[in-house]
Design a protein around this motif. Sequence first.
Motif, PDB file in Angstrom:
ATOM      1  N   LEU A   8     -55.336 -31.737 -80.861  1.00 25.85           N
ATOM      2  CA  LEU A   8     -56.712 -31.665 -80.339  1.00 25.85           C
ATOM      3  C   LEU A   8     -56.718 -31.143 -78.903  1.00 25.85           C
ATOM      4  O   LEU A   8     -57.612 -30.381 -78.518  1.00 25.85           O
ATOM      5  N   ARG A   9     -55.724 -31.558 -78.115  1.00 29.35           N
ATOM      6  CA  ARG A   9     -55.645 -31.055 -76.740  1.00 29.35           C
ATOM      7  C   ARG A   9     -55.382 -29.552 -76.741  1.00 29.35           C
ATOM      8  O   ARG A   9     -55.896 -28.814 -75.884  1.00 29.35           O
ATOM      9  N   THR A  10     -54.588 -29.081 -77.691  1.00 27.60           N
ATOM     10  CA  THR A  10     -54.330 -27.647 -77.801  1.00 27.60           C
ATOM     11  C   THR A  10     -55.615 -26.882 -78.128  1.00 27.60           C
ATOM     12  O   THR A  10     -55.929 -25.860 -77.499  1.00 27.60           O
ATOM     13  N   VAL A  11     -56.360 -27.386 -79.101  1.00 31.31           N
ATOM     14  CA  VAL A  11     -57.617 -26.725 -79.479  1.00 31.31           C
ATOM     15  C   VAL A  11     -58.581 -26.713 -78.293  1.00 31.31           C
ATOM     16  O   VAL A  11     -59.226 -25.696 -78.005  1.00 31.31           O
ATOM     17  N   ARG A  12     -58.678 -27.837 -77.581  1.00 31.78           N
ATOM     18  CA  ARG A  12     -59.582 -27.887 -76.439  1.00 31.78           C
ATOM     19  C   ARG A  12     -59.138 -26.934 -75.335  1.00 31.78           C
ATOM     20  O   ARG A  12     -59.971 -26.277 -74.692  1.00 31.78           O
ATOM     21  N   ARG A  39     -51.659 -21.919 -85.840  1.00 28.36           N
ATOM     22  CA  ARG A  39     -51.668 -21.608 -87.284  1.00 28.36           C
ATOM     23  C   ARG A  39     -51.441 -22.873 -88.113  1.00 28.36           C
ATOM     24  O   ARG A  39     -52.088 -23.073 -89.150  1.00 28.36           O
ATOM     25  N   ARG A  40     -50.535 -23.735 -87.660  1.00 29.16           N
ATOM     26  CA  ARG A  40     -50.280 -24.972 -88.390  1.00 29.16           C
ATOM     27  C   ARG A  40     -51.499 -25.905 -88.332  1.00 29.16           C
ATOM     28  O   ARG A  40     -51.835 -26.551 -89.334  1.00 29.16           O
ATOM     29  N   ILE A  41     -52.148 -25.938 -87.180  1.00 28.85           N
ATOM     30  CA  ILE A  41     -53.351 -26.767 -87.042  1.00 28.85           C
ATOM     31  C   ILE A  41     -54.448 -26.247 -87.971  1.00 28.85           C
ATOM     32  O   ILE A  41     -55.113 -27.029 -88.675  1.00 28.85           O
ATOM     33  N   GLU A  42     -54.639 -24.949 -87.988  1.00 28.85           N
ATOM     34  CA  GLU A  42     -55.681 -24.362 -88.834  1.00 28.85           C
ATOM     35  C   GLU A  42     -55.382 -24.596 -90.317  1.00 28.85           C
ATOM     36  O   GLU A  42     -56.296 -24.863 -91.109  1.00 28.85           O
ATOM     37  N   LYS A  43     -54.109 -24.543 -90.673  1.00 23.78           N
ATOM     38  CA  LYS A  43     -53.745 -24.807 -92.062  1.00 23.78           C
ATOM     39  C   LYS A  43     -54.054 -26.251 -92.439  1.00 23.78           C
ATOM     40  O   LYS A  43     -54.578 -26.535 -93.535  1.00 23.78           O
ATOM     41  N   ALA A  44     -53.769 -27.186 -91.497  1.00 24.95           N
ATOM     42  CA  ALA A  44     -54.024 -28.600 -91.766  1.00 24.95           C
ATOM     43  C   ALA A  44     -55.511 -28.900 -91.863  1.00 24.95           C
ATOM     44  O   ALA A  44     -55.925 -29.791 -92.612  1.00 24.95           O
ATOM     45  N   LEU A  45     -56.327 -28.128 -91.151  1.00 21.29           N
ATOM     46  CA  LEU A  45     -57.765 -28.390 -91.110  1.00 21.29           C
ATOM     47  C   LEU A  45     -58.550 -27.525 -92.095  1.00 21.29           C
ATOM     48  O   LEU A  45     -59.767 -27.675 -92.216  1.00 21.29           O
ATOM     49  N   GLY A  46     -57.876 -26.605 -92.755  1.00 24.33           N
ATOM     50  CA  GLY A  46     -58.522 -25.881 -93.842  1.00 24.33           C
ATOM     51  C   GLY A  46     -59.159 -24.563 -93.506  1.00 24.33           C
ATOM     52  O   GLY A  46     -59.831 -23.974 -94.360  1.00 24.33           O
ATOM     53  N   GLU A  64     -66.010 -25.312 -83.727  1.00 25.15           N
ATOM     54  CA  GLU A  64     -67.003 -26.078 -82.978  1.00 25.15           C
ATOM     55  C   GLU A  64     -67.058 -27.526 -83.470  1.00 25.15           C
ATOM     56  O   GLU A  64     -67.191 -28.468 -82.676  1.00 25.15           O
ATOM     57  N   LEU A  65     -66.950 -27.704 -84.799  1.00 21.30           N
ATOM     58  CA  LEU A  65     -66.933 -29.052 -85.353  1.00 21.30           C
ATOM     59  C   LEU A  65     -65.751 -29.849 -84.814  1.00 21.30           C
ATOM     60  O   LEU A  65     -65.892 -31.009 -84.390  1.00 21.30           O
ATOM     61  N   VAL A  66     -64.572 -29.238 -84.830  1.00 21.10           N
ATOM     62  CA  VAL A  66     -63.372 -29.912 -84.342  1.00 21.10           C
ATOM     63  C   VAL A  66     -63.495 -30.214 -82.848  1.00 21.10           C
ATOM     64  O   VAL A  66     -63.135 -31.303 -82.373  1.00 21.10           O
ATOM     65  N   LEU A  67     -64.013 -29.255 -82.096  1.00 17.22           N
ATOM     66  CA  LEU A  67     -64.169 -29.456 -80.648  1.00 17.22           C
ATOM     67  C   LEU A  67     -65.138 -30.584 -80.346  1.00 17.22           C
ATOM     68  O   LEU A  67     -64.920 -31.375 -79.418  1.00 17.22           O
ATOM     69  N   ASP A  68     -66.232 -30.676 -81.097  1.00 20.18           N
ATOM     70  CA  ASP A  68     -67.189 -31.767 -80.891  1.00 20.18           C
ATOM     71  C   ASP A  68     -66.504 -33.119 -81.046  1.00 20.18           C
ATOM     72  O   ASP A  68     -66.725 -34.047 -80.266  1.00 20.18           O
ATOM     73  N   ARG A  69     -65.668 -33.236 -82.089  1.00 12.73           N
ATOM     74  CA  ARG A  69     -64.957 -34.494 -82.299  1.00 12.73           C
ATOM     75  C   ARG A  69     -63.892 -34.715 -81.220  1.00 12.73           C
ATOM     76  O   ARG A  69     -63.693 -35.835 -80.753  1.00 12.73           O
ATOM     77  N   ALA A  70     -63.200 -33.648 -80.828  1.00 11.72           N
ATOM     78  CA  ALA A  70     -62.143 -33.772 -79.820  1.00 11.72           C
ATOM     79  C   ALA A  70     -62.705 -34.244 -78.482  1.00 11.72           C
ATOM     80  O   ALA A  70     -62.064 -35.033 -77.769  1.00 11.72           O
ATOM     81  N   ARG A  71     -63.907 -33.782 -78.139  1.00  9.59           N
ATOM     82  CA  ARG A  71     -64.510 -34.170 -76.858  1.00  9.59           C
ATOM     83  C   ARG A  71     -64.922 -35.638 -76.832  1.00  9.59           C
ATOM     84  O   ARG A  71     -65.166 -36.202 -75.764  1.00  9.59           O
ATOM     85  N   VAL A  72     -65.011 -36.243 -77.993  1.00 19.05           N
ATOM     86  CA  VAL A  72     -65.270 -37.682 -78.078  1.00 19.05           C
ATOM     87  C   VAL A  72     -63.971 -38.467 -78.146  1.00 19.05           C
ATOM     88  O   VAL A  72     -63.779 -39.467 -77.441  1.00 19.05           O
ATOM     89  N   VAL A  73     -63.056 -37.986 -78.994  1.00 17.33           N
ATOM     90  CA  VAL A  73     -61.822 -38.731 -79.257  1.00 17.33           C
ATOM     91  C   VAL A  73     -60.901 -38.763 -78.034  1.00 17.33           C
ATOM     92  O   VAL A  73     -60.384 -39.825 -77.662  1.00 17.33           O
ATOM     93  N   LEU A  74     -60.684 -37.618 -77.377  1.00 13.64           N
ATOM     94  CA  LEU A  74     -59.703 -37.568 -76.295  1.00 13.64           C
ATOM     95  C   LEU A  74     -60.086 -38.454 -75.108  1.00 13.64           C
ATOM     96  O   LEU A  74     -59.242 -39.224 -74.625  1.00 13.64           O
ATOM     97  N   PRO A  75     -61.337 -38.409 -74.610  1.00 17.78           N
ATOM     98  CA  PRO A  75     -61.685 -39.342 -73.538  1.00 17.78           C
ATOM     99  C   PRO A  75     -61.594 -40.799 -73.975  1.00 17.78           C
ATOM    100  O   PRO A  75     -61.209 -41.666 -73.189  1.00 17.78           O
ATOM    101  N   ALA A  76     -61.952 -41.077 -75.243  1.00 14.74           N
ATOM    102  CA  ALA A  76     -61.890 -42.462 -75.721  1.00 14.74           C
ATOM    103  C   ALA A  76     -60.453 -42.974 -75.727  1.00 14.74           C
ATOM    104  O   ALA A  76     -60.178 -44.122 -75.361  1.00 14.74           O
ATOM    105  N   VAL A  77     -59.518 -42.118 -76.158  1.00 18.79           N
ATOM    106  CA  VAL A  77     -58.107 -42.527 -76.175  1.00 18.79           C
ATOM    107  C   VAL A  77     -57.591 -42.719 -74.754  1.00 18.79           C
ATOM    108  O   VAL A  77     -56.850 -43.669 -74.468  1.00 18.79           O
ATOM    109  N   SER A  78     -58.004 -41.840 -73.839  1.00 17.56           N
ATOM    110  CA  SER A  78     -57.580 -41.993 -72.442  1.00 17.56           C
ATOM    111  C   SER A  78     -58.105 -43.294 -71.856  1.00 17.56           C
ATOM    112  O   SER A  78     -57.383 -44.014 -71.147  1.00 17.56           O
ATOM    113  N   GLU A  79     -59.359 -43.613 -72.158  1.00 16.79           N
ATOM    114  CA  GLU A  79     -59.935 -44.866 -71.669  1.00 16.79           C
ATOM    115  C   GLU A  79     -59.216 -46.065 -72.269  1.00 16.79           C
ATOM    116  O   GLU A  79     -58.964 -47.069 -71.585  1.00 16.79           O
TER     117      GLU A  79
END
Length: 320
Positions: A8-12, A39-46, A64-79
């Motif tokens: 997710l950090r890579t995609v962001r 390429r491996r990330i894209e394969k895993a996500l379809g 955009e869908l993945v980024l929307d989720r990443a912007r929620v998940v990454l700060p939450a994990v850091s917190e």
Amino acid sequence: MELELRHLRTVRAIADTGSLTKAAAALGLAQPALSAQLRRIEKALGGPLFDRDHTGARPTALGELVLDRARVVLPAVSELQEEAVRFANASAAVERFRLGGTHGPLLGGLVDRLAAAHPTAPVTTYTSWSVSEIASLLVDGRLDFALIGACGESSPPLADRLHWQVIGVDPVFVMLPEDHRLAGLPELELSDLSGECWADVPGDGCFADCFTTACARAGFTPVSVYETDTSSVVHLVQVGRAIGLCRATFPPTHGLVTRPLAGSPLTWRHLLGRHPRSPTAQAAAGAVSGHTRSAYAEAVRRSDSYAPWLAAHPRFGPAS
């Protein structure tokens, strides 16, 4: 391949930089390695996450869908990680007081009062010239309380994450050798000191800029300013090498006097800080606040120049 936080950090990073080349540099990877990982990330996500051409990389609808989720998940994990570290460091079951400070006048008084009121509780201190460093230690749970100062109305560090209580508001006084030509005056104009060298303690706030601005308003530029530790400031003043800038609560010291500046062009706020979710700080907040206020009141009483001045200037002194 299972999706991981680093993916997710890579995609962001790719989305934020708009380029695989720039993202690779930001992540410390070679571009071929980053391309293979994507390429491996894209394969895993379809499907593809970015449209890429010579102008850069732009997120697809799936991206955009993945980024929307990443912007929620990454700060939450850091917190979550910060909260876990803070909790592990707090050890609320053991009564103790871990205090931080920036070489101000109140830390010693607070230590004395806590040691007297809680004789079996360990009291430790950490000092630094940097209010940012002290604030970071509060966030990390390595300090329970911090005593710092803030110039004028400037915001304390990490004000959105820490709770800061104003203990008192003081004018900044000047420190003169006792045989200085102006030492006998009850109050000084800043412009009367235009030809002097100056000394004060360092810091990472705005005080140096505020002092320069106050001098400019008084019609001069300081000849020189020595930034050094408190003992050296006192020595430079005692031997007549400089005029010192100090808090109004600076204690009586042999060989020098402290005097207010007309109009109080510089002010200083004493602040007590804690993390609002620290179990230890929450449990002891009332007691530590009371002891800090007592230490401040004692510092005011000890000053033979500030105490009488304060009676005629009620907007300064202890915070309500």
